[in-house]
Structure formats: C-alpha cells, structure tokens
Design a protein around this motif. Structure first.
Motif: not given
Length: 141
Positions: A48-53, A86-104
């Motif tokens: 949701s955070e990444a999509e909002s950004a 918002d750009f910073v938040s989106g990148i941070a959220a996407a990075g954490l999301l990718a990490q939670l999904q095992g992509r680092g």
C-alpha cells in the motif's frame, strides 16, 4: 548576471536517495516491528505504501524532473518536497517488500536499496553466509 548551469537532476536525486532511503527503510522497519505486524500484514502495508508513492509520483513527478532554472518558492517548492518525500517512501517500501519476498531489495538509478535485515519475525530465513550487504549511502558515479 548569468545563471549557473543547474546540477544534473539524476545525480541530485541519487544523492538524496543515498541518504534518505536507508533512513526511511529503518523507520518503516521500526513501525512494522512496533505495531506487531505479521508477515502478511507487513507485505500488505508495504504494498500500500509503495502504491501510494507511485500514484503521487505519477501525478506530480514532473516537478522533480523539469525546471525553468528559477528558484522554486511557495507551492512549487512544497510540491517538489512532497513528491521527493513520496519517492523516498516508495523506494524504501519497495526495498523492504522485495526483501520480505526474498529478493534482497531494489535498484534505482543504478544504486541498490535494501534494509540491513527484514523486520524481525516477518522475513524469510536467510541462507547462512549469503546475506546481501545493506546500502551504505554510497553510489557509484
């Protein structure tokens, strides 16, 4: 008097991101941990955070890219600040999301962003000795 050439916008963004994204990632990780989110809740919230950004960047992204070489004041400056945040938040959220999904993590403008470790209790187990190093704020030029 002649105006100096404006700095390269991408390099300016890379510099901003190299400092701001690791801090925002830490903030998001702290929120996930302190709110007691499960893995599924963390994934849903980060999505949701990444999509909002993304919506914000899609609607106001030109403010970051285009300039008529005059200093921005008032609403124009506020728009740039809000969009960059918002750009910073989106990148941070996407990075954490990718990490939670095992992509680092994620790569943006050639720089890699990922949290030092997934929020405790929400990440997949990492194979021993194969942990990716966190983004340390430096980027290659």
């Amino acid at each position: 008097m002649r105006q100096p050439e404006p700095p390269d916008v991408i390099e300016e963004l890379r510099t901003l991101l190299s400092f701001a994204v690791p801090l925002r990632s830490a903030d998001l990780s702290y929120k996930i941990k302190s709110w007691g989110y499960s893995r599924a809740q963390a994934i849903a919230w980060l999505t949701s955070e990444a999509e909002s950004a993304g919506v914000s960047l899609g609607g106001r992204g030109d403010a970051l890219q285009f300039s008529d070489r005059t200093p921005r004041t008032g609403r124009a400056r506020d728009t740039v600040v809000r969009t960059a945040d918002d750009f910073v938040s989106g990148i941070a959220a996407a990075g954490l999301l990718a990490q939670l999904q095992g992509r680092g993590g994620v790569s943006v403008f050639g720089d890699h962003y990922g949290a030092p470790s997934p929020p405790s209790g929400t990440g997949p187990p990492e194979p021993a000795g194969q942990s990716a190093p966190p983004h340390d704020g430096n980027h290659e030029k």
